[in-house]
Design a protein around this motif. Structure first.
Motif, PDB file in Angstrom:
ATOM      1  N   VAL A  47     -14.053  10.146  12.801  1.00 35.87           N
ATOM      2  CA  VAL A  47     -14.014  11.174  11.751  1.00 35.87           C
ATOM      3  C   VAL A  47     -14.242  10.535  10.382  1.00 35.87           C
ATOM      4  O   VAL A  47     -15.031  11.029   9.569  1.00 35.87           O
ATOM      5  N   VAL A  51     -17.669  11.484   8.260  1.00 35.83           N
ATOM      6  CA  VAL A  51     -17.503  12.192   6.979  1.00 35.83           C
ATOM      7  C   VAL A  51     -17.979  11.313   5.821  1.00 35.83           C
ATOM      8  O   VAL A  51     -18.604  11.800   4.869  1.00 35.83           O
ATOM      9  N   LEU A  57     -21.329  16.610   4.724  1.00 36.36           N
ATOM     10  CA  LEU A  57     -19.914  16.828   5.034  1.00 36.36           C
ATOM     11  C   LEU A  57     -19.006  16.516   3.851  1.00 36.36           C
ATOM     12  O   LEU A  57     -17.788  16.544   3.988  1.00 36.36           O
ATOM     13  N   HIS A  58     -19.592  16.237   2.711  1.00 31.47           N
ATOM     14  CA  HIS A  58     -18.785  15.980   1.522  1.00 31.47           C
ATOM     15  C   HIS A  58     -18.389  17.315   0.886  1.00 31.47           C
ATOM     16  O   HIS A  58     -18.826  17.692  -0.190  1.00 31.47           O
ATOM     17  N   TYR A  62     -13.888  19.001   4.959  1.00 33.21           N
ATOM     18  CA  TYR A  62     -14.093  17.722   5.641  1.00 33.21           C
ATOM     19  C   TYR A  62     -13.406  16.574   4.896  1.00 33.21           C
ATOM     20  O   TYR A  62     -12.982  15.596   5.523  1.00 33.21           O
ATOM     21  N   LEU A  65     -10.026  16.704   6.268  1.00 35.33           N
ATOM     22  CA  LEU A  65      -9.998  16.077   7.585  1.00 35.33           C
ATOM     23  C   LEU A  65      -9.997  14.553   7.458  1.00 35.33           C
ATOM     24  O   LEU A  65      -9.341  13.849   8.232  1.00 35.33           O
ATOM     25  N   TYR A 294     -10.543  19.335  16.251  1.00 36.49           N
ATOM     26  CA  TYR A 294     -11.467  19.650  15.156  1.00 36.49           C
ATOM     27  C   TYR A 294     -12.911  19.405  15.559  1.00 36.49           C
ATOM     28  O   TYR A 294     -13.815  20.116  15.109  1.00 36.49           O
ATOM     29  N   THR A 298     -15.121  22.712  15.230  1.00 32.80           N
ATOM     30  CA  THR A 298     -15.910  22.669  13.999  1.00 32.80           C
ATOM     31  C   THR A 298     -17.324  22.222  14.344  1.00 32.80           C
ATOM     32  O   THR A 298     -17.576  21.046  14.600  1.00 32.80           O
ATOM     33  N   GLU A 300     -20.217  21.906  12.729  1.00 32.89           N
ATOM     34  CA  GLU A 300     -20.931  20.949  11.886  1.00 32.89           C
ATOM     35  C   GLU A 300     -20.448  19.525  12.148  1.00 32.89           C
ATOM     36  O   GLU A 300     -21.265  18.591  12.273  1.00 32.89           O
ATOM     37  N   LEU A 301     -19.134  19.350  12.265  1.00 34.92           N
ATOM     38  CA  LEU A 301     -18.592  18.024  12.559  1.00 34.92           C
ATOM     39  C   LEU A 301     -18.990  17.589  13.959  1.00 34.92           C
ATOM     40  O   LEU A 301     -19.361  16.424  14.178  1.00 34.92           O
ATOM     41  N   LYS A 304     -22.583  16.315  14.009  1.00 33.80           N
ATOM     42  CA  LYS A 304     -22.757  15.012  13.368  1.00 33.80           C
ATOM     43  C   LYS A 304     -22.181  13.886  14.247  1.00 33.80           C
ATOM     44  O   LYS A 304     -22.773  12.802  14.333  1.00 33.80           O
TER      45      LYS A 304
END
Length: 312
Positions: A47, A51, A57-58, A62, A65, A294, A298, A300-301, A304
């Motif tokens: 993670v 991030v 993811l900024h 996130y 997280l 998560y 999530t 988007e996470l 990635k």
């Protein structure tokens, strides 16, 4: 009874006895401990890495997280390496200063973790109840400031606890029946007046958990009120899906912590090994499962993380 003070020149050590009654099974117990610990480190470092590397993811959610992962790594690293040394090599001695340092950082990470969960609940409230102003209310800079305030709050609340403990005399039998220096486990080793320590520890626990849970409950109460006013079931589902991961993390974080705290003070009928196992598992299981939760909830996470894991 012979006693030594933390400021004296006597033998400044405690003995962490591991899990009393299960000493013969320490090697076997170390297997799930080390497995959970490794999975937790891998998940949380992933993670942090994703991030940090991905500009997309900024964003406030996130960044929160990211902070949550830092506190989970810090909390588990405070205790698990020492616990494994006890299980594998019977390295049970710990200096008094080392014990107090471990206790301070463990509590500091726990209080900071709780505050970040509150900020995450506020983040979900703004995202669902006031989405048009989300970008102006929760900027990255504001999230960073809230994270710093959370850390400062933790230090200011936990430091007096360590200082109060340092003034106590400790009895000649300074064997702690635990795998780490939990506050109440250390307090029980004193042969001095521990009323102030017990009272402050209990007040801090209920103030932190009570205040933070109240703020989280308020945020979700307002979220539910807004969601129920929306007629579209699709919007209902989408709004609730954004909160499921956070609710799961809250339940895993607060329930075992509160249970462990109460049993240490009031659960005299609970077997010591049961309490100590639970006290360790609440520092192992949530950090292991939170990145998975998560990651699954999530998109988007998850995408990635999948991009980087496919490269390995």
């Amino acid at each position: 009874m012979e006693a030594f003070n933390l400021t004296s020149s006597g033998p400044p050590t405690f003995i962490l006895n591991g899990i009393p009654g299960l000493e013969a099974a320490h090697i076997w117990i170390s297997i799930p401990f080390s497995t959970f610990y490794i999975i937790s480190l891998l998940g949380n470092f992933m993670v942090l890495f994703v991030v940090a590397r991905e500009q997309t993811l900024h964003k406030p959610m996130y960044l929160l997280l990211f902070m949550l992962a830092l506190t989970e790594i810090g909390g588990s690293c405070c205790i698990i390496p020492k616990a494994l040394c006890i299980f594998w090599f019977s390295f049970k001695a710990i200096t008094v200063d080392g014990c107090l340092t471990q206790m301070f950082f463990l509590s500091m990470f726990a209080v900071t973790h709780s505050a970040i969960l509150v900020i995450m609940a506020f983040d979900r409230y703004v995202a669902i109840c006031d989405p048009l102003r989300y970008a102006t209310i929760l900027t990255n800079a504001r999230i960073a400031k809230l994270g710093l305030v959370s850390l400062i709050r933790a230090v200011l609340l936990i430091l007096p606890e360590a200082l109060l403990l340092r003034r106590l005399p400790f009895c000649a039998n300074h064997v702690i029946p635990h795998t780490y220096c939990e506050h109440m486990a250390v307090v029980k080793m004193s042969c001095g007046d521990t009323k102030m320590n017990r009272t402050y520890g209990l007040v801090i626990t209920f103030v932190i958990i009570g205040l933070d849970l109240t703020l989280i409950g308020l945020s979700y109460g307002l979220i539910i009120r807004v969601v129920l006013r929306i007629s579209s079931k699709k919007v209902h589902q989408k709004a609730l899906n954004t909160c499921i991961a956070h609710v799961c993390v809250i339940l895993m974080s607060y329930t075992p912590k509160l249970f462990s705290t109460l049993t240490h003070r009031f659960g005299q009928d609970i077997a010591a090994h049961v309490h100590i196992l639970l006290a360790n598992l609440y520092l192992l299981v949530p950090p292991m499962l939170n990145p998975i939760i998560y990651g699954v909830k999530t998109k988007e996470l998850r995408d990635k993380v999948g991009k980087y894991t496919c490269r390995l």
